[in-house]
Scaffold this motif. Structure first.
Motif, PDB file in Angstrom:
ATOM      1  N   GLU A  11      80.491  26.198 -19.855  1.00  0.00           N
ATOM      2  CA  GLU A  11      80.665  26.041 -21.211  1.00  0.00           C
ATOM      3  C   GLU A  11      81.711  26.773 -22.018  1.00  0.00           C
ATOM      4  O   GLU A  11      82.101  26.720 -22.908  1.00  0.00           O
ATOM      5  CB  GLU A  11      79.167  26.073 -22.075  1.00  0.00           C
ATOM      6  CG  GLU A  11      78.584  27.411 -22.009  1.00  0.00           C
ATOM      7  CD  GLU A  11      77.802  27.686 -20.482  1.00  0.00           C
ATOM      8  OE1 GLU A  11      77.024  28.657 -20.667  1.00  0.00           O
ATOM      9  OE2 GLU A  11      77.838  26.976 -19.703  1.00  0.00           O
ATOM     10  N   ARG A  12      81.927  28.006 -21.219  1.00  0.00           N
ATOM     11  CA  ARG A  12      82.796  28.983 -21.865  1.00  0.00           C
ATOM     12  C   ARG A  12      84.142  29.188 -21.167  1.00  0.00           C
ATOM     13  O   ARG A  12      84.954  30.181 -21.091  1.00  0.00           O
ATOM     14  CB  ARG A  12      82.005  30.545 -21.774  1.00  0.00           C
ATOM     15  CG  ARG A  12      80.967  30.671 -22.588  1.00  0.00           C
ATOM     16  CD  ARG A  12      80.576  32.105 -22.941  1.00  0.00           C
ATOM     17  NE  ARG A  12      80.234  32.785 -21.878  1.00  0.00           N
ATOM     18  CZ  ARG A  12      79.324  33.255 -21.200  1.00  0.00           C
ATOM     19  NH1 ARG A  12      77.993  32.911 -21.830  1.00  0.00           N
ATOM     20  NH2 ARG A  12      79.260  33.999 -19.950  1.00  0.00           N
ATOM     21  N   PHE A  13      84.446  28.270 -20.081  1.00  0.00           N
ATOM     22  CA  PHE A  13      85.412  28.318 -19.323  1.00  0.00           C
ATOM     23  C   PHE A  13      86.914  28.138 -20.104  1.00  0.00           C
ATOM     24  O   PHE A  13      86.876  27.107 -20.902  1.00  0.00           O
ATOM     25  CB  PHE A  13      85.353  27.084 -18.058  1.00  0.00           C
ATOM     26  CG  PHE A  13      86.322  27.264 -17.289  1.00  0.00           C
ATOM     27  CD1 PHE A  13      86.155  28.080 -16.000  1.00  0.00           C
ATOM     28  CD2 PHE A  13      87.859  26.670 -17.462  1.00  0.00           C
ATOM     29  CE1 PHE A  13      87.204  27.964 -14.921  1.00  0.00           C
ATOM     30  CE2 PHE A  13      88.708  26.757 -16.349  1.00  0.00           C
ATOM     31  CZ  PHE A  13      88.475  27.460 -15.226  1.00  0.00           C
ATOM     32  N   ASP A  14      87.648  29.299 -19.925  1.00  0.00           N
ATOM     33  CA  ASP A  14      88.937  28.934 -20.789  1.00  0.00           C
ATOM     34  C   ASP A  14      89.960  29.558 -19.755  1.00  0.00           C
ATOM     35  O   ASP A  14      89.937  30.662 -19.501  1.00  0.00           O
ATOM     36  CB  ASP A  14      88.911  29.778 -22.015  1.00  0.00           C
ATOM     37  CG  ASP A  14      90.238  29.705 -22.717  1.00  0.00           C
ATOM     38  OD1 ASP A  14      91.409  28.991 -22.257  1.00  0.00           O
ATOM     39  OD2 ASP A  14      90.284  30.522 -23.767  1.00  0.00           O
ATOM     40  N   VAL A  27      81.092  33.369 -14.144  1.00  0.00           N
ATOM     41  CA  VAL A  27      81.835  32.483 -15.138  1.00  0.00           C
ATOM     42  C   VAL A  27      80.656  31.070 -15.515  1.00  0.00           C
ATOM     43  O   VAL A  27      80.431  30.548 -14.599  1.00  0.00           O
ATOM     44  CB  VAL A  27      83.016  32.026 -14.852  1.00  0.00           C
ATOM     45  CG1 VAL A  27      83.804  30.927 -15.908  1.00  0.00           C
ATOM     46  CG2 VAL A  27      84.178  33.069 -14.648  1.00  0.00           C
ATOM     47  N   GLN A  28      80.567  30.906 -16.835  1.00  0.00           N
ATOM     48  CA  GLN A  28      79.946  30.030 -17.379  1.00  0.00           C
ATOM     49  C   GLN A  28      80.449  28.680 -17.650  1.00  0.00           C
ATOM     50  O   GLN A  28      81.624  28.883 -18.542  1.00  0.00           O
ATOM     51  CB  GLN A  28      79.051  30.483 -18.420  1.00  0.00           C
ATOM     52  CG  GLN A  28      77.816  31.702 -18.218  1.00  0.00           C
ATOM     53  CD  GLN A  28      77.078  31.150 -16.832  1.00  0.00           C
ATOM     54  OE1 GLN A  28      76.420  30.313 -17.151  1.00  0.00           O
ATOM     55  NE2 GLN A  28      76.984  31.943 -16.031  1.00  0.00           N
ATOM     56  N   ASP A  56      86.594  33.665 -18.553  1.00  0.00           N
ATOM     57  CA  ASP A  56      85.411  33.567 -19.599  1.00  0.00           C
ATOM     58  C   ASP A  56      85.206  35.049 -20.129  1.00  0.00           C
ATOM     59  O   ASP A  56      85.136  35.982 -19.503  1.00  0.00           O
ATOM     60  CB  ASP A  56      83.898  33.279 -18.511  1.00  0.00           C
ATOM     61  CG  ASP A  56      82.951  33.409 -19.476  1.00  0.00           C
ATOM     62  OD1 ASP A  56      82.886  33.998 -20.438  1.00  0.00           O
ATOM     63  OD2 ASP A  56      81.618  32.629 -18.958  1.00  0.00           O
ATOM     64  N   GLU A  84      92.219  32.388 -20.989  1.00  0.00           N
ATOM     65  CA  GLU A  84      91.606  33.856 -20.613  1.00  0.00           C
ATOM     66  C   GLU A  84      92.074  34.733 -19.510  1.00  0.00           C
ATOM     67  O   GLU A  84      91.743  35.917 -19.947  1.00  0.00           O
ATOM     68  CB  GLU A  84      89.958  33.634 -21.010  1.00  0.00           C
ATOM     69  CG  GLU A  84      89.091  34.743 -20.969  1.00  0.00           C
ATOM     70  CD  GLU A  84      89.529  35.729 -22.107  1.00  0.00           C
ATOM     71  OE1 GLU A  84      89.470  36.954 -21.850  1.00  0.00           O
ATOM     72  OE2 GLU A  84      89.951  35.258 -23.263  1.00  0.00           O
ATOM     73  N   SER A 118      83.381  36.466 -22.177  1.00  0.00           N
ATOM     74  CA  SER A 118      81.945  37.069 -22.173  1.00  0.00           C
ATOM     75  C   SER A 118      81.775  37.695 -20.765  1.00  0.00           C
ATOM     76  O   SER A 118      81.390  38.837 -20.563  1.00  0.00           O
ATOM     77  CB  SER A 118      81.014  36.380 -22.603  1.00  0.00           C
ATOM     78  OG  SER A 118      81.221  35.843 -24.244  1.00  0.00           O
ATOM     79  N   ALA A 119      82.008  36.556 -19.833  1.00  0.00           N
ATOM     80  CA  ALA A 119      81.643  37.294 -18.376  1.00  0.00           C
ATOM     81  C   ALA A 119      82.638  38.501 -18.150  1.00  0.00           C
ATOM     82  O   ALA A 119      82.047  39.164 -17.457  1.00  0.00           O
ATOM     83  CB  ALA A 119      81.918  36.069 -17.343  1.00  0.00           C
TER      84      ALA A 119
END
Length: 368
Positions: free
Chosen positions: A167-170, A164-165, A183, A173, A185-186
């Motif tokens: 900057e994309r943590f949600d 998990v990155q 994340d 999700e 995308s991950a």
């Protein structure tokens, strides 16, 4: 069998086998008057039950909890809370041939050496199904913590080498994907990776991260009953966990004191705070009032269909292919297990911490 009880003040004792009549737990030490219903337990059990995606075992279990004692008219009575989850879809015949050999990565050999006998149906007590009792017990602890303003949240941090990155943590999700990754995308990349492993009749491991918010400063003991030590014991007692780290963890070994120390400051609410949290919310085994952050590393599922070398009980070397219904990855269903074991540990230590100071004992017993 010793070793099925965890906790000091708030305790859980799990019982049952993967292919027995059911799995259960007895929770003792819960204060009287806690609002508790089966629905409070079931919402957590639903997160770990099998058959929810192609990445979990196809075993068809409702995992419905029954509260047998310790609750009356919707409130805990202060007596032991017994809970049971009945097994409904055990296929013991899938495991009949493993009675004569040891599966690589499993506890078959070590159980034989310890007891001279083992329940080979799905692993018995060493099966991942044992964690049902932990989740049910943790749900009681989570209800206690909810009333104290403490929240425990876990999620999939990594699957294989896919992480998990930040900057994309949600966090929202997590409920939108089958891997419980915050994340998108991950999660999509990890699903492709899992499909590849499944096609190869293989499995993979991953990392679960857990964040505990709202724990006041002063919880934990400075020597053997450290909060981080007890969290480590709780998490490492989960089958398939092979690593535990808190705060910066092993990365702290690569830095310096000047960088690793968390500078204290006064937070906007006037309390003592920290400018960073390399320590993960615990100093000297005692909570410092900031977020507690830890991670658990899970090994790949040892039950794989590809050929493996092993030995049988007669001492012969053989090649096997494990049959049965197994998860290609343990991590997504283990997230709630980590969460509940952390909740139980914190609740137990918060109850124990009530006796640490004489002024608080006086406040309780001399209250008019």
């Amino acid at each position: 069998m010793a070793g099925s009880t965890f906790g000091k003040i708030l305790t859980m004792t799990t019982w049952g086998e993967s292919h027995g009549a059911g799995i259960g737990v007895v929770v003792d030490g819960c204060p009287a008057g806690l609002l508790l219903a089966e629905e409070d337990i079931q919402k957590y059990l639903d997160r770990r039950k099998p058959g929810q995606s192609r990445y979990t075992t196809k075993r068809n279990e409702s995992d419905s909890v029954e509260i047998m004692s310790g609750v009356f008219e919707g409130r805990t009575t202060g007596t032991p809370i017994a809970m049971m989850i009945r097994n409904q879809d055990q296929h013991s015949k899938d495991y009949s041939e493993i009675a004569g050999y040891y599966r690589p990565g499993h506890a078959d050999y070590t159980f034989d050496k310890k007891y001279g006998f083992r329940d080979y149906r799905g692993g018995g007590r060493s099966s991942g199904r044992e964690t049902i009792g932990r989740v049910a017990a943790g749900a009681v602890a989570a209800k206690i913590l909810e009333g104290l303003g403490v929240r425990v949240t876990a999620y999939t941090k990594a699957i294989g080498n896919i992480q998990v990155q930040p900057e994309r943590f949600d966090m929202e999700e997590c409920s939108r994907n089958m891997l419980y990754m915050p994340d998108a995308s991950a999660a999509a990349e990890a699903q492709m990776f899992l499909e590849e492993k499944m096609a190869q009749m293989d499995s993979t491991g991953g990392i679960v991260e857990c964040v505990i918010q709202g724990v006041p400063a002063g919880i934990g003991e400075p020597v053997f009953e450290k909060l981080d030590a007890n969290l480590a014991k709780a998490i490492c007692s989960i089958g398939a966990v092979k690593g535990f780290e808190i705060g910066d963890g092993f990365e702290a070994a690569k830095t310096t004191g000047a960088l690793n120390n968390d500078a204290f400051c006064i937070s906007p609410d006037g309390r003592v705070g920290k400018r960073t949290n390399h320590a993960g919310g615990i100093l000297g085994g005692i909570s410092d009032g900031t977020e507690i952050v830890f991670r658990a590393a899970f090994k790949p599922t040892p039950s794989i269909a590809s050929p493996q070398k092993t030995v049988n009980r007669d001492g012969g070397e053989i090649e096997i292919s494990v049959k049965g219904r197994h998860d290609p990855i343990i991590v997504p269903r283990a997230v709630v297990v980590v969460e509940m074991m952390a909740a139980f540990t914190v609740a137990d230590m918060m109850l124990a911490g009530m006796t640490a100071r004489m002024d608080r004992v006086r406040e309780f017993y001399l209250e008019v």
